[in-house]
Design an enzyme around this catalytic site. Sequence first.
Site, short mmCIF file in Angstrom:
data_model
loop_
_atom_site.label_atom_id
_atom_site.label_comp_id
_atom_site.label_asym_id
_atom_site.label_seq_id
_atom_site.Cartn_x
_atom_site.Cartn_y
_atom_site.Cartn_z
N GLN A 13 39.92 36.09 37.46
CA GLN A 13 40.42 36.61 36.18
C GLN A 13 40.94 38.03 36.35
O GLN A 13 41.96 38.38 35.76
CB GLN A 13 39.35 36.55 35.10
CG GLN A 13 39.82 37.13 33.77
CD GLN A 13 39.05 36.63 32.59
OE1 GLN A 13 38.92 35.42 32.37
NE2 GLN A 13 38.51 37.53 31.78
N GLU A 14 40.25 38.83 37.16
CA GLU A 14 40.73 40.20 37.39
C GLU A 14 42.11 40.17 38.04
O GLU A 14 43.01 40.93 37.66
CB GLU A 14 39.76 40.96 38.28
CG GLU A 14 40.24 42.37 38.61
CD GLU A 14 39.29 43.14 39.52
OE1 GLU A 14 39.67 44.22 39.98
OE2 GLU A 14 38.17 42.66 39.76
N ARG A 15 42.29 39.29 39.00
CA ARG A 15 43.57 39.22 39.70
C ARG A 15 44.67 38.66 38.80
O ARG A 15 45.83 39.10 38.87
CB ARG A 15 43.40 38.42 41.00
CG ARG A 15 42.61 39.25 42.01
CD ARG A 15 42.08 38.51 43.20
NE ARG A 15 41.38 39.48 44.06
CZ ARG A 15 40.54 39.16 45.03
NH1 ARG A 15 40.28 37.89 45.29
NH2 ARG A 15 39.95 40.10 45.74
N GLY B 219 41.92 44.24 45.13
CA GLY B 219 42.12 43.64 46.45
C GLY B 219 43.57 43.83 46.85
O GLY B 219 44.48 43.42 46.12
N GLY C 69 70.74 55.20 38.23
CA GLY C 69 71.30 56.31 38.99
C GLY C 69 70.38 57.50 38.97
O GLY C 69 69.15 57.37 38.94
N GLY C 70 70.94 58.69 38.98
CA GLY C 70 70.14 59.91 39.03
C GLY C 70 69.20 60.06 37.85
O GLY C 70 68.11 60.64 37.99
N MET D 22 32.73 49.35 41.62
CA MET D 22 32.72 48.60 42.87
C MET D 22 33.02 49.50 44.06
O MET D 22 32.22 49.64 44.98
CB MET D 22 33.78 47.48 42.84
CG MET D 22 33.56 46.37 41.85
SD MET D 22 34.76 45.04 42.17
CE MET D 22 34.75 44.21 40.61
#
Length: 368
Positions: free
Chosen positions: A232-234, A355, A330-331, A114
């Site tokens: 469906q993708e979303r 999107g 933490g770290g 797309m």
Amino acid sequence: MLYDMANRFMADEIAPHYDTYEKNEVVDRSAWKKAGAAGLLCASMPEQYGGAGGSFAHESAIIEAIGHVGVDGFGIGLHNAIVAPYILHYGSEEQKERWLPRLASGELIGAIAMTEPGAGSDLQGVKTRAERDGNQYRISGSKTFITNGQLANLIIVVTKTDPAKGAKGTSLIVVETDEVEGFERGRNLDKIGLKANDTSELFFNEVRVPTANLLGSEEGQGFIQLMQQLPQERLMIGTTAIAMAERALALTIDYVKERKAFGQKVIDFQNTQFKLAELKTEITIGRVFYNDCVRRHIAGGLDPITASMAKYWLSDLQGKVVDECLQLHGGYGYMNEYPIARMWRDARVQRIYGGTNEIMKLLIGRSL
């Protein structure tokens, strides 16, 4: 039962090799073949086309297993729940018999092209052109950010068959890359996260395919087809989101029960308990909302606006949960040896693809 099986498969067959896939920035094709042999490809496709005859609920179980095991870069969700449904819903009988069984076995790996360098969430801005030449289309253009792009050998290409008609001049055409000339893969894109998933530039240099590779009975149906399948993708992005959020919380609870600071376990600090209580509550709300969306989708009643809500809200929640969980590490949360670090990187794109979340809010706002 499918979730349990998929969970075992991901833990036994994919997870042990996942660091290698991350390093190579692609999942081996052999892993796809193993997934096909295990029945984890095209679970929602009818049995007559090599699938398992399930529904989106089955695809959800597989995608959730991927998220809970932590092999998020294995791109079978797009293959199963986005590419294959286009062929099932819009393909001719000959197309379904030709492509779906090979997608189910892993012989074919699917992608949908797309996005272009100048067209992301705005699908009407697509420039790739398919010109009719006798009984063939001649496809020219470029695509970018294509999931499964390095491995895919079946690509649904969003093209303009009549640029003068705008959205009504858009068509979906299938390209089997092993059978054409003029197709070229660009570089495997260097992403922040989801390193194991190959994401590529694709180039179509007057690629010729039969006109029989058009999806749909006539040209110009592509934009409608895209709009019909985007819910469906979303929703699938929501699947990934809730699964990762649940895993992040589980890992963090285990960590703070073991880690000590100032002479006591981190779980014993009131701030830790309050943060985890908030996250547990919000994830529970998200899970209930997600399950309801799946139920409505299976019944045929998930409208595009609710799907947009699920995509934006669940991916936002995912980002919040993973970030808060990293903070509680933490770290060590900033160290790549801890899973939460990779999850933090992998989660970020969820608010962009399918999107952007800003576009989701725009769509919801227009419906009010």
